[in-house]
Design a protein around this motif. Sequence first.
Motif, PDB file in Angstrom:
ATOM      1  N   GLU A 512       0.635  13.946  13.568  1.00  0.00           N
ATOM      2  CA  GLU A 512       1.142  14.370  12.262  1.00  0.00           C
ATOM      3  C   GLU A 512       2.659  14.201  12.184  1.00  0.00           C
ATOM      4  OE1 GLU A 512       1.930  16.059   8.561  1.00  0.00           O
ATOM      5  OE2 GLU A 512       0.069  15.232   9.370  1.00  0.00           O
ATOM      6  N   LEU A 513       3.353  14.502  13.269  1.00  0.00           N
ATOM      7  CA  LEU A 513       4.812  14.348  13.280  1.00  0.00           C
ATOM      8  C   LEU A 513       5.206  12.887  13.101  1.00  0.00           C
ATOM      9  CD1 LEU A 513       5.749  16.803  16.164  1.00  0.00           C
ATOM     10  CD2 LEU A 513       6.423  17.022  13.760  1.00  0.00           C
ATOM     11  N   SER A 514       4.482  11.997  13.743  1.00  0.00           N
ATOM     12  CA  SER A 514       4.768  10.566  13.565  1.00  0.00           C
ATOM     13  C   SER A 514       4.513  10.145  12.125  1.00  0.00           C
ATOM     14  CB  SER A 514       3.901   9.729  14.513  1.00  0.00           C
ATOM     15  OG  SER A 514       4.237   9.980  15.856  1.00  0.00           O
ATOM     16  N   PHE A 515       3.397  10.604  11.568  1.00  0.00           N
ATOM     17  CA  PHE A 515       3.050  10.242  10.189  1.00  0.00           C
ATOM     18  C   PHE A 515       4.084  10.786   9.210  1.00  0.00           C
ATOM     19  CE2 PHE A 515       0.913  11.397   6.195  1.00  0.00           C
ATOM     20  CZ  PHE A 515       0.464  10.148   5.788  1.00  0.00           C
ATOM     21  N   ARG A 516       4.533  12.011   9.438  1.00  0.00           N
ATOM     22  CA  ARG A 516       5.448  12.671   8.512  1.00  0.00           C
ATOM     23  C   ARG A 516       6.767  11.921   8.385  1.00  0.00           C
ATOM     24  NH1 ARG A 516       6.736  18.434  10.465  1.00  0.00           N
ATOM     25  NH2 ARG A 516       4.438  18.534  10.448  1.00  0.00           N
ATOM     26  N   HIS A 517       7.189  11.240   9.451  1.00  0.00           N
ATOM     27  CA  HIS A 517       8.469  10.546   9.423  1.00  0.00           C
ATOM     28  C   HIS A 517       8.362   9.118   8.885  1.00  0.00           C
ATOM     29  CE1 HIS A 517       9.770  13.853  12.110  1.00  0.00           C
ATOM     30  NE2 HIS A 517      10.938  13.614  11.568  1.00  0.00           N
ATOM     31  N   LEU A 518       7.168   8.704   8.477  1.00  0.00           N
ATOM     32  CA  LEU A 518       7.010   7.374   7.904  1.00  0.00           C
ATOM     33  C   LEU A 518       7.511   7.347   6.464  1.00  0.00           C
ATOM     34  CD1 LEU A 518       3.376   6.410   9.021  1.00  0.00           C
ATOM     35  CD2 LEU A 518       5.518   5.506   9.945  1.00  0.00           C
ATOM     36  N   PRO A 519       8.060   6.218   6.004  1.00  0.00           N
ATOM     37  CA  PRO A 519       8.338   6.059   4.582  1.00  0.00           C
ATOM     38  C   PRO A 519       7.035   6.138   3.778  1.00  0.00           C
ATOM     39  CG  PRO A 519       9.482   4.380   5.867  1.00  0.00           C
ATOM     40  CD  PRO A 519       8.530   5.066   6.800  1.00  0.00           C
ATOM     41  N   VAL A 520       7.161   6.379   2.483  1.00  0.00           N
ATOM     42  CA  VAL A 520       5.987   6.601   1.636  1.00  0.00           C
ATOM     43  C   VAL A 520       5.040   5.402   1.663  1.00  0.00           C
ATOM     44  CG1 VAL A 520       5.231   6.941  -0.749  1.00  0.00           C
ATOM     45  CG2 VAL A 520       7.190   8.227   0.138  1.00  0.00           C
ATOM     46  N   ALA A 521       5.578   4.184   1.604  1.00  0.00           N
ATOM     47  CA  ALA A 521       4.710   2.999   1.571  1.00  0.00           C
ATOM     48  C   ALA A 521       3.905   2.872   2.852  1.00  0.00           C
ATOM     49  CB  ALA A 521       5.559   1.746   1.347  1.00  0.00           C
ATOM     50  N   GLU A 522       4.534   3.135   3.996  1.00  0.00           N
ATOM     51  CA  GLU A 522       3.824   3.079   5.270  1.00  0.00           C
ATOM     52  C   GLU A 522       2.774   4.182   5.370  1.00  0.00           C
ATOM     53  OE1 GLU A 522       6.883   2.281   4.878  1.00  0.00           O
ATOM     54  OE2 GLU A 522       7.637   0.882   6.394  1.00  0.00           O
ATOM     55  N   GLN A 523       3.085   5.359   4.827  1.00  0.00           N
ATOM     56  CA  GLN A 523       2.096   6.438   4.822  1.00  0.00           C
ATOM     57  C   GLN A 523       0.857   6.031   4.025  1.00  0.00           C
ATOM     58  OE1 GLN A 523       3.874  10.058   3.378  1.00  0.00           O
ATOM     59  NE2 GLN A 523       4.836  10.528   5.340  1.00  0.00           N
ATOM     60  N   SER A 524       1.087   5.398   2.882  1.00  0.00           N
ATOM     61  CA  SER A 524      -0.032   4.985   2.034  1.00  0.00           C
ATOM     62  C   SER A 524      -0.912   3.966   2.757  1.00  0.00           C
ATOM     63  CB  SER A 524       0.508   4.383   0.731  1.00  0.00           C
ATOM     64  OG  SER A 524      -0.554   3.914  -0.069  1.00  0.00           O
ATOM     65  N   LEU A 525      -0.293   2.969   3.379  1.00  0.00           N
ATOM     66  CA  LEU A 525      -1.082   1.976   4.087  1.00  0.00           C
ATOM     67  C   LEU A 525      -1.819   2.605   5.274  1.00  0.00           C
ATOM     68  CD1 LEU A 525      -1.987  -0.939   4.489  1.00  0.00           C
ATOM     69  CD2 LEU A 525       0.038  -1.303   5.908  1.00  0.00           C
ATOM     70  N   PHE A 526      -1.153   3.504   5.990  1.00  0.00           N
ATOM     71  CA  PHE A 526      -1.787   4.169   7.130  1.00  0.00           C
ATOM     72  C   PHE A 526      -3.054   4.895   6.684  1.00  0.00           C
ATOM     73  CE2 PHE A 526      -2.287   7.691  10.148  1.00  0.00           C
ATOM     74  CZ  PHE A 526      -2.179   7.031  11.355  1.00  0.00           C
ATOM     75  N   ARG A 527      -2.969   5.600   5.554  1.00  0.00           N
ATOM     76  CA  ARG A 527      -4.165   6.283   5.028  1.00  0.00           C
ATOM     77  C   ARG A 527      -5.273   5.276   4.731  1.00  0.00           C
ATOM     78  NH1 ARG A 527      -0.366   9.380   1.810  1.00  0.00           N
ATOM     79  NH2 ARG A 527      -0.304  11.562   2.476  1.00  0.00           N
ATOM     80  N   HIS A 528      -4.900   4.169   4.075  1.00  0.00           N
ATOM     81  CA  HIS A 528      -5.905   3.166   3.735  1.00  0.00           C
ATOM     82  C   HIS A 528      -6.555   2.591   4.982  1.00  0.00           C
ATOM     83  CE1 HIS A 528      -4.032   3.012  -0.356  1.00  0.00           C
ATOM     84  NE2 HIS A 528      -5.275   2.712  -0.694  1.00  0.00           N
ATOM     85  N   LEU A 529      -5.759   2.358   6.007  1.00  0.00           N
ATOM     86  CA  LEU A 529      -6.301   1.750   7.224  1.00  0.00           C
ATOM     87  C   LEU A 529      -7.307   2.661   7.918  1.00  0.00           C
ATOM     88  CD1 LEU A 529      -3.057   0.114   8.690  1.00  0.00           C
ATOM     89  CD2 LEU A 529      -4.961  -1.031   7.524  1.00  0.00           C
ATOM     90  N   GLY A 530      -7.230   3.949   7.623  1.00  0.00           N
ATOM     91  CA  GLY A 530      -8.235   4.866   8.158  1.00  0.00           C
ATOM     92  C   GLY A 530      -9.636   4.541   7.674  1.00  0.00           C
ATOM     93  N   LEU A 531      -9.743   3.741   6.610  1.00  0.00           N
ATOM     94  CA  LEU A 531     -11.048   3.349   6.080  1.00  0.00           C
ATOM     95  C   LEU A 531     -11.632   2.131   6.780  1.00  0.00           C
ATOM     96  CD1 LEU A 531     -10.249   3.754   2.281  1.00  0.00           C
ATOM     97  CD2 LEU A 531     -12.059   4.967   3.485  1.00  0.00           C
ATOM     98  N   VAL A 532     -10.820   1.405   7.539  1.00  0.00           N
ATOM     99  CA  VAL A 532     -11.316   0.183   8.176  1.00  0.00           C
ATOM    100  C   VAL A 532     -12.468   0.534   9.113  1.00  0.00           C
ATOM    101  CG1 VAL A 532     -10.756  -1.699   9.753  1.00  0.00           C
ATOM    102  CG2 VAL A 532      -9.098  -0.995   8.014  1.00  0.00           C
ATOM    103  N   PRO A 533     -13.643  -0.037   8.896  1.00  0.00           N
ATOM    104  CA  PRO A 533     -14.794   0.355   9.725  1.00  0.00           C
ATOM    105  C   PRO A 533     -14.796  -0.287  11.102  1.00  0.00           C
ATOM    106  CG  PRO A 533     -15.472  -1.237   8.047  1.00  0.00           C
ATOM    107  CD  PRO A 533     -14.028  -0.919   7.777  1.00  0.00           C
ATOM    108  N   GLY A 534     -14.157  -1.440  11.263  1.00  0.00           N
ATOM    109  CA  GLY A 534     -14.213  -2.172  12.522  1.00  0.00           C
ATOM    110  C   GLY A 534     -13.112  -1.785  13.491  1.00  0.00           C
ATOM    111  N   PRO A 535     -13.119  -2.401  14.676  1.00  0.00           N
ATOM    112  CA  PRO A 535     -12.134  -2.043  15.704  1.00  0.00           C
ATOM    113  C   PRO A 535     -10.755  -2.611  15.454  1.00  0.00           C
ATOM    114  CG  PRO A 535     -13.566  -3.805  16.500  1.00  0.00           C
ATOM    115  CD  PRO A 535     -14.111  -3.384  15.163  1.00  0.00           C
ATOM    116  N   ASP A 536     -10.655  -3.712  14.694  1.00  0.00           N
ATOM    117  CA  ASP A 536      -9.335  -4.274  14.419  1.00  0.00           C
ATOM    118  C   ASP A 536      -9.369  -4.993  13.079  1.00  0.00           C
ATOM    119  OD1 ASP A 536     -10.794  -6.523  15.017  1.00  0.00           O
ATOM    120  OD2 ASP A 536      -9.354  -7.362  16.427  1.00  0.00           O
ATOM    121  N   PHE A 537      -8.229  -5.549  12.672  1.00  0.00           N
ATOM    122  CA  PHE A 537      -8.135  -6.153  11.338  1.00  0.00           C
ATOM    123  C   PHE A 537      -6.923  -7.066  11.314  1.00  0.00           C
ATOM    124  CE2 PHE A 537      -6.395  -1.905  11.553  1.00  0.00           C
ATOM    125  CZ  PHE A 537      -5.085  -2.080  11.146  1.00  0.00           C
TER     126      PHE A 537
END
Length: 949
Positions: A512-537
Motif C-alpha cells: 500500500e505504501l508503494s502504491f500510495r506514492h505513485l502518480p495518479v496515472a500509474e495508480q490507475s494503470l496498476f488497478r487495471h492490471l489487477g484484472l489481467v487473468p494471465g501470468p504476464d502481458f
Amino acid sequence: MTEFRLLGDMQAWHADQQLELGGQQQKCVLAVLLLHPRQAVPTKRIVAYAWPPDPPNTAEKLVAGYIAKLRKILEPAGGISLRSRPPGYVAEVDPELIDAHRFTALIHQARTDREAADDEQAEAHLRRALGMWRGIPLADLDSPWLRDRGLALEQTRLDALEELAEIDLRADRVRETIGMLRGPHADHPERERLAALLVRALHTAGEPAQAAQTAAAAVRSVRALGLEPGRVLRQAQQDALTNQAPGRQAPSVQGRHQGRHQLPTPTRAFTGRAEELQRLTDTAQAVSEGSVGTVVITAIDGMGGIGKTSLALRAAHDIGERFPDGQLFIDLQGYTDGLDPLTADQALHSVLSSLGVPSQRIPADPQARAAFYRDRLAGTRTLIILDNALNTAQVKPLLPSSAGCLVVITSRGRLTGLDDAENLPLDVLTEADATALFHKIAGPGRVPADDPMLPEVLALCGFLPLAIRIIAARLRHRRALRTDHLAQQLRDEHGRLGHLQDDDRSLAAAFELSFRHLPVAEQSLFRHLGLVPGPDFDTYAAANLADTDLETAERLLDSLLDQNLLVQRTPGRYRFHDLVRLYARTLVPGPAADATLAALPEGGSNTATGPLERLLDYYVHTAYAADGLVNPRRVAVDIGVPDAGYLAPALFDLNAALAWFDAEYAGLLAAQQAAAIRGWHSAVWRLAWMMNNFQLRRGHLRDQVTCWQVAVAAVERLGDSSLLSPSHRFLGMAHARVGAHTEALGHLEQALDFAGHHGDVGHEARAHNALVVVWSEKGEDERALTHATQALRLYRTLGELPLVATALNAVGWCALRLGRYDEARAASEQALVMCVESNDRHGESANLDTLGSVAQGLGEYSRALDYFSQAQVLTHELGNTYQEAGVLDRLAQAHAALGRISEARSAWRQALSLYQSQHRRADVDRVESRLAAFDEVAEERPTLRVRGG
C-alpha cells in the motif's frame, strides 16, 4: 550563434558583440530558462524562480511580455528559440552555448577521468572549466532562487579547485598549488579540505612554519562556527607541527574515535545474499584502498519486503572498519507509514546535528547547507547509509564529494537520475536461502529439514523475505501449528495477504505504501492490471485494458517497473510478483466494475467499454489474425467488430504469428477461464477456436482438451446450434490426440449427427475425416477407410481442392495401414499434386509424410528418406512441431534401415526433445528405448499423424 555567459554577471554575446538583454526582471526570466535548456518550465515556476518573494499578481502576464521582447532580441542572432509549451515556456538552445552547462559538464567529465585513474585528462578538463569563471554566477540578478543557483555553482567551483589541487600535489606542482589556493582560502577560511590542501602544499614546499600558521588560523575559523575541525585538517596541522611528511602519519587513536557510528543493529536472522554482499565488500575495499577517484554510490533497489535495509545493514557492519571517520545512517522515511518523507533539507539538518554541529550554525539556505555538509565530510573516510529513499531529488544533496566516502542507498524505486551510481537490484530469495531463513526464524528443531510441505509454503510466500519472516514467526510462537496448516491457509488467494501480517508487520501495508506514492496515472494503470487473468502481458494488452495509446502505456509500465511493482524477465513483457498481483486485485473496484464487466454482448464486442472486455477484445481479434497465418485454409468465423480503440501488433507472417501465440499463450488460456467464470460464452468459444491450430502445432494437447470442454459447455449455453457440430468435433479430436478414444468417439458421433441434422455438408465431411483418425488409432482400419471414403465423397460435392486433398490423404493413409501400398501411393500422390497447385503447404507436408511411410513399407528406404526429409523441412518452416516430431521419428527409422546410425541417432534425439516438450509419454518411452539400442532398430508399424481440423 549566441553564446550565453552565466558564470559572473549575465551576458549574451553574438559575433563579438554583447547583446542588450533588457531590465533586471527580464534577465531573470531568461536566466531561469537558460538554467533549464530544452526543458519546459511552467509559468508559475518561472515566477517563483525569477521574482523575489510575494511577486505581483500580474507576474504571469509579465512573463509573456518579457518572452516576447527577448525573442526580438535573441532569435535574429540565432542559436536559441523561446517557445510556448503549455503550461509554460522552453528555451530551445544547445546547452553547449551556455557556459554554466559547459562548466558542470567538464567537471563531471573530470570526475569520470579520475575514476579511470587518468589524472592528465582530469587536469585538462578541470583547468578548462575553472578558466571559464568570471565571478559569482548571476551576481547581478536579484532573485533568491538565482542567488542560490549561483552559490551552488560557486561550491562546485571550489570542489573542482580542490580536486585540481590534489592532482597538482601528486604531480609535485607545489608552487602552482599554493598560488592557486591562497585567494580562495582567504575568501573561504571555513573550508577544511581547501585549508588542508594549502597546508600540505606549504609544508611540501619547505615552509612548515607557514603551514602550521595557516593550519592554526583555519582551525580557529572552524571553531568560530561552533565546530570541531575534522580529521583531514587536524592531520595536516599535526604534520606541519611535527615536520613529518604530509599525510603519512596515521590519525591518532583519539581522532579515529571521534567519528560517528550510527548503524542500527542488523537482524540476527539475515540469510543469503552472498553475491550482493561480496559486491558491496569489493566496492568498500576499492574505496578504502584509494583506487577510486571519486565518491562511490551503490543504490540497492527492490520491492517492499525484499530485504534492502537488512542487506545494507549487514554489509555496513561487515565493512564499517574500513571507514574510521564514521558510519552514518539516515532513514529518509520515503515509504514509512504515518510519516512524510524527509526533505533533503531536513535530512541534512539531522545528519549535521548528529555530527555535532549546533543548530544555529547550520546554514538556512539549502544550497549552503549541502555545501557545508560536503565540507564536513571532505577528506574523510565515511560510510553513509541513506535508507528508504523516495527519489533521486531527496538523496542528491546528501552525496558527499570526498573520494574516501561510500554511500549506500536503499529505495523501492530505481534511482535512475543517479548516473554515477552502481545499481544493485534485489530479487526474491533462492529456494535454498528461503529455506534457511524459514528455519532460522521458526527456531531450531521446529521444522524438520526434509519437511514435505515447506517448499509449498515458501512458494506461496513468493520467496519474499518479509512474507517468510511473518509466517515463520507465527510457526515459532504457535506450537500447535504445522507447515501443512500454513500451506492450507496460504492456498486461498483471497485470504493469503490477510495471513501475511502480524501485530507489527503487514505485507499488504508494505504494498500500500508503494502504491500510495505513485502518480495518479500509474495508480490507475496498476488497478487495471489487477484484472489481467494471465501470468504476464505486453504493452498492447496494457494499452487495451487501460484504454490508452501505446506510448502512454509503455511509459506508465516502465514507471511501475522502476518502482519495482512490476517485474520484467523478457524484454517487452511484464508481470507481477505473485503477492503484488494479489494486492493489485484488491484494488479492482467491486460491484460497479462487476456490473460493467457483465455487460459484454454475446453478438459481438463492438459495444464493449469495460477494461476486461477490452482486453478480451484484444486477445480474440489478434488471435484471429494470428490463426489466419498459422492456418490460411481455416474456416472463417464471425468474431464481431473490435472496439474503436483496439490496438494490436502487426503480424505479417507465420513466424510473427507463432511468436505472438508463444508469448501470449498462457494469457489466452487464463482469459478463456476468466470469460467462462463471467458467463461470456462467445468469448469462451472464440478463444478455443483461435488457439486450436496453434495448440496442435505446438503439441499443447491436454490444454486443447480443457479448452474445448469449456467451449462446448459455452456453446450449449449460447443456444447456437450451428456451433455444436464443430465444437464437438474439435473436442473429439482433442480427446483422440491424448488417447481417450471412447470420449473421442462419443463427441465425434455427436458432431456427425448435428451436422447431418443441419444439412451442413462441410461439417459432416470434417466429422467423417476426424473419425478416420480415431478408428485408425484403435486399429480398426477398415472402418477408418469407410469414413475416409465418405469424407472424400462429401468434399468432392463441395468442389474445394484442398479439402478433397485432405480426404485423399486420409484414404491413402488408411490404405497404407491395410498394407495396400499401391492404392495408398496413388491417393497420396494425387493429393500431393492438389496441395501444390493450391499452395496448401500443410497438406503438402502431410502427404509427403504419408508417401515416405508408403516407401518405407515397401522397403524403398532411400526414397522414404527423401520424402521424410522434405516433410521435415516443411513442418519445421510451418512451426508444426507436433507433426515434425513424428516426421523426425520416421526419418530416423529410414536412416537406421540404411545403416546410417549417426544420422538416425540425431533425428531421434530431435524427435525425443519435441515429444518431451509435448508430454507425449508413450512416444518418449519408445524413442528412449530406440536410442538405448539403436543398432537393433526394427521397422515398426507407423502411427497416424494428426492434422488440424
